[in-house]
Design an enzyme around this catalytic site. Structure first.
Site, PDB file in Angstrom:
ATOM      1  N   GLY A  42       0.819  -1.176  -0.087  1.00 61.51           N
ATOM      2  CA  GLY A  42      -0.031  -0.015  -0.087  1.00 61.51           C
ATOM      3  C   GLY A  42       0.847   1.287   0.055  1.00 61.51           C
ATOM      4  O   GLY A  42       0.361   2.313  -0.445  1.00 61.51           O
ATOM      5  N   GLU A  96       3.477   4.283   6.214  1.00 65.76           N
ATOM      6  CA  GLU A  96       1.974   3.343   6.061  1.00 65.76           C
ATOM      7  C   GLU A  96       1.221   4.059   5.079  1.00 65.76           C
ATOM      8  O   GLU A  96       1.322   5.198   4.946  1.00 65.76           O
ATOM      9  CB  GLU A  96       1.356   3.225   7.590  1.00 65.76           C
ATOM     10  CG  GLU A  96       1.879   2.283   8.306  1.00 65.76           C
ATOM     11  CD  GLU A  96       0.763   0.951   7.946  1.00 65.76           C
ATOM     12  OE1 GLU A  96       0.289   0.793   7.227  1.00 65.76           O
ATOM     13  OE2 GLU A  96       0.674   0.362   8.988  1.00 65.76           O
ATOM     14  N   ASP A 100      -6.029   2.054  10.063  1.00 66.24           N
ATOM     15  CA  ASP A 100      -7.251   2.045  10.572  1.00 66.24           C
ATOM     16  C   ASP A 100      -7.657   1.300  11.886  1.00 66.24           C
ATOM     17  O   ASP A 100      -7.762   2.078  12.754  1.00 66.24           O
ATOM     18  CB  ASP A 100      -7.846   0.875   9.415  1.00 66.24           C
ATOM     19  CG  ASP A 100      -9.137   0.650   9.351  1.00 66.24           C
ATOM     20  OD1 ASP A 100     -10.128   1.347  10.014  1.00 66.24           O
ATOM     21  OD2 ASP A 100      -9.665  -0.351   9.162  1.00 66.24           O
ATOM     22  N   THR A 101      -7.720  -0.044  12.204  1.00 70.71           N
ATOM     23  CA  THR A 101      -7.831  -0.450  13.372  1.00 70.71           C
ATOM     24  C   THR A 101      -6.431  -0.248  14.308  1.00 70.71           C
ATOM     25  O   THR A 101      -6.489  -0.194  15.648  1.00 70.71           O
ATOM     26  CB  THR A 101      -8.341  -2.019  13.595  1.00 70.71           C
ATOM     27  OG1 THR A 101      -7.130  -2.763  12.910  1.00 70.71           O
ATOM     28  CG2 THR A 101      -9.431  -2.342  12.808  1.00 70.71           C
ATOM     29  N   GLY A 102      -5.431  -0.409  13.695  1.00 74.64           N
ATOM     30  CA  GLY A 102      -4.258  -0.109  14.163  1.00 74.64           C
ATOM     31  C   GLY A 102      -3.324  -1.483  14.599  1.00 74.64           C
ATOM     32  O   GLY A 102      -2.245  -1.492  15.111  1.00 74.64           O
ATOM     33  N   THR A 104      -2.197  -3.661  12.293  1.00 72.81           N
ATOM     34  CA  THR A 104      -1.029  -3.949  11.428  1.00 72.81           C
ATOM     35  C   THR A 104       0.192  -3.023  12.129  1.00 72.81           C
ATOM     36  O   THR A 104       1.285  -3.449  12.255  1.00 72.81           O
ATOM     37  CB  THR A 104      -1.417  -3.126   9.967  1.00 72.81           C
ATOM     38  OG1 THR A 104      -2.802  -4.120   9.544  1.00 72.81           O
ATOM     39  CG2 THR A 104      -0.123  -3.613   9.058  1.00 72.81           C
ATOM     40  N   LYS A 128      -7.592   6.682   9.547  1.00 71.02           N
ATOM     41  CA  LYS A 128      -8.964   6.527   9.925  1.00 71.02           C
ATOM     42  C   LYS A 128      -9.269   6.145  11.383  1.00 71.02           C
ATOM     43  O   LYS A 128      -9.310   5.052  11.672  1.00 71.02           O
ATOM     44  CB  LYS A 128      -9.181   5.257   8.756  1.00 71.02           C
ATOM     45  CG  LYS A 128     -10.715   5.409   8.367  1.00 71.02           C
ATOM     46  CD  LYS A 128     -10.945   4.386   6.993  1.00 71.02           C
ATOM     47  CE  LYS A 128     -10.546   2.764   7.032  1.00 71.02           C
ATOM     48  NZ  LYS A 128     -10.896   2.137   5.931  1.00 71.02           N
ATOM     49  N   PHE A 149     -14.037   3.038   2.945  1.00 72.51           N
ATOM     50  CA  PHE A 149     -13.170   2.276   2.156  1.00 72.51           C
ATOM     51  C   PHE A 149     -12.735   2.837   1.081  1.00 72.51           C
ATOM     52  O   PHE A 149     -13.486   3.458   0.167  1.00 72.51           O
ATOM     53  CB  PHE A 149     -13.680   0.725   2.032  1.00 72.51           C
ATOM     54  CG  PHE A 149     -12.495   0.032   1.662  1.00 72.51           C
ATOM     55  CD1 PHE A 149     -11.885  -0.796   2.897  1.00 72.51           C
ATOM     56  CD2 PHE A 149     -12.118  -0.416   0.291  1.00 72.51           C
ATOM     57  CE1 PHE A 149     -10.923  -1.668   2.500  1.00 72.51           C
ATOM     58  CE2 PHE A 149     -11.072  -1.144   0.042  1.00 72.51           C
ATOM     59  CZ  PHE A 149     -10.427  -1.885   0.947  1.00 72.51           C
ATOM     60  N   ASP A 156      -5.629  -0.431  -2.054  1.00 73.23           N
ATOM     61  CA  ASP A 156      -6.166  -1.635  -3.059  1.00 73.23           C
ATOM     62  C   ASP A 156      -7.696  -2.054  -2.460  1.00 73.23           C
ATOM     63  O   ASP A 156      -7.999  -2.284  -1.254  1.00 73.23           O
ATOM     64  CB  ASP A 156      -5.281  -2.857  -3.007  1.00 73.23           C
ATOM     65  CG  ASP A 156      -5.310  -3.657  -2.029  1.00 73.23           C
ATOM     66  OD1 ASP A 156      -4.980  -3.264  -1.071  1.00 73.23           O
ATOM     67  OD2 ASP A 156      -5.758  -5.077  -1.966  1.00 73.23           O
ATOM     68  N   ARG A 162      -4.504  -0.217  -7.396  1.00 75.69           N
ATOM     69  CA  ARG A 162      -3.379   0.620  -6.623  1.00 75.69           C
ATOM     70  C   ARG A 162      -2.756   1.628  -7.431  1.00 75.69           C
ATOM     71  O   ARG A 162      -1.996   2.432  -7.122  1.00 75.69           O
ATOM     72  CB  ARG A 162      -2.335  -0.429  -6.173  1.00 75.69           C
ATOM     73  CG  ARG A 162      -2.515  -1.285  -5.281  1.00 75.69           C
ATOM     74  CD  ARG A 162      -1.372  -2.176  -4.793  1.00 75.69           C
ATOM     75  NE  ARG A 162      -1.697  -3.488  -3.976  1.00 75.69           N
ATOM     76  CZ  ARG A 162      -2.064  -3.462  -2.756  1.00 75.69           C
ATOM     77  NH1 ARG A 162      -1.892  -2.145  -1.973  1.00 75.69           N
ATOM     78  NH2 ARG A 162      -2.226  -4.654  -2.311  1.00 75.69           N
TER      79      ARG A 162
HETATM   80  P1  IMP Z   1      -5.497  -2.040  10.409  1.00 74.69           P
HETATM   81  O1  IMP Z   1      -4.580  -3.179  10.767  1.00 74.69           O
HETATM   82  O2  IMP Z   1      -6.781  -2.307  10.515  1.00 74.69           O
HETATM   83  O3  IMP Z   1      -4.739  -0.479  10.909  1.00 74.69           O
HETATM   84  O4  IMP Z   1      -5.485  -2.064   8.818  1.00 74.69           O
HETATM   85  C1  IMP Z   1      -4.281  -1.362   8.192  1.00 74.69           C
HETATM   86  C2  IMP Z   1      -3.984  -1.788   6.858  1.00 74.69           C
HETATM   87  O5  IMP Z   1      -5.449  -2.397   6.189  1.00 74.69           O
HETATM   88  C3  IMP Z   1      -3.611  -0.835   5.809  1.00 74.69           C
HETATM   89  O6  IMP Z   1      -2.081  -1.004   5.726  1.00 74.69           O
HETATM   90  C4  IMP Z   1      -4.370  -1.095   4.502  1.00 74.69           C
HETATM   91  O7  IMP Z   1      -3.581  -2.139   3.842  1.00 74.69           O
HETATM   92  C5  IMP Z   1      -5.498  -1.926   4.930  1.00 74.69           C
HETATM   93  N1  IMP Z   1      -6.730  -0.999   4.876  1.00 74.69           N
HETATM   94  C6  IMP Z   1      -7.388  -0.402   5.821  1.00 74.69           C
HETATM   95  N2  IMP Z   1      -8.301   0.413   5.572  1.00 74.69           N
HETATM   96  C7  IMP Z   1      -8.316   0.356   4.273  1.00 74.69           C
HETATM   97  C8  IMP Z   1      -9.038   1.068   3.013  1.00 74.69           C
HETATM   98  O8  IMP Z   1      -9.880   1.971   3.361  1.00 74.69           O
HETATM   99  N3  IMP Z   1      -8.645   0.706   1.924  1.00 74.69           N
HETATM  100  C9  IMP Z   1      -7.796   0.003   1.773  1.00 74.69           C
HETATM  101  N4  IMP Z   1      -6.976  -0.629   2.533  1.00 74.69           N
HETATM  102  C10 IMP Z   1      -7.201  -0.580   3.861  1.00 74.69           C
HETATM  103 MG    MG Z   2      -4.043  -3.645   1.784  1.00 71.13          MG
END
Ligand code: IMP
Ligand code: MG
Length: 173
Positions: A42, A96, A100-102, A104, A128, A149, A156, A162
């Protein structure tokens, strides 16, 4: 699912913000030879554009993380950090695409922290915060967005979109 008619964030707005972030990083990391660790796939464009907008020299490395299937976080994060050099004592900036949720970011921080970097910061193109379940905040943020999203500029939907130069929202048909 289909793309929004207009971008949520245009390529021009991205370029302006990337230049601003680069100036901030230049100031904050002057004299440190920072390592930009881009999170594939990403953050590929963001890492590249950021490195080119920065005046100071940076080392560029990548690791890969995957957690999303369709538009939902799968809950488990797969990391591939083979090829990542020793980062001990370095000023590391994790680059990054989106926080999102944090989950990753938490896994990535843990993995890089194990190297013993001198400093470790997170620079994310998009934040987000609506669904953040963990106490993780980016140090540098391009844009804070609502709980949409989004795709494009590296982001992606099942490996599509992408290559789009701007960020779009994905909407139900
Ligand atoms: P997390 O672990 O929920 O914070 O998600 C982080 C990862 O999820 C990012 O590095 C993205 O690859 C993917 N992701 C989260 N939200 C989106 C979105 O809105 N579009 C595309 N990929 C997302
Ligand atoms: Mg992704």
């Amino acid at each position: 699912m289909r793309l929004s008619e207009h971008p949520l964030i245009t390529r021009e707005a991205i370029a302006v913000r990337v230049a601003e972030l680069a100036r901030q990083l230049d100031a904050d990391f002057a004299g440190t030879e920072p390592v930009l660790v881009g999170v594939l796939k990403g953050a590929l464009h963001f890492t590249s554009d950021l490195a080119r907008a920065m005046q100071i020299d940076s080392q560029i490395e990548f690791l890969s993380a995957q957690s999303y299937v369709d538009t939902e976080s799968s809950g488990s994060v797969t990391l591939r950090e083979d090829g990542l050099p020793d980062l001990s004592g370095r000023a590391v900036i994790l680059v990054e695409d989106i926080l999102d949720t944090g989950r990753t970011a938490a896994r990535l921080l843990e993995a890089v922290q194990a190297h013993g970097p001198a400093t470790l910061r997170i620079c994310t193109l998009l934040d987000k915060p609506a669904r953040r379940g963990l106490p993780i905040e980016p140090d540098y943020t391009g844009f804070t967005i609502d709980d949409h999203f989004v795709v494009g500029y590296g982001l992606d939907y099942n490996q599509r979109y992408r290559g789009l130069p701007a960020v779009y929202t994905l909407e139900a048909d």
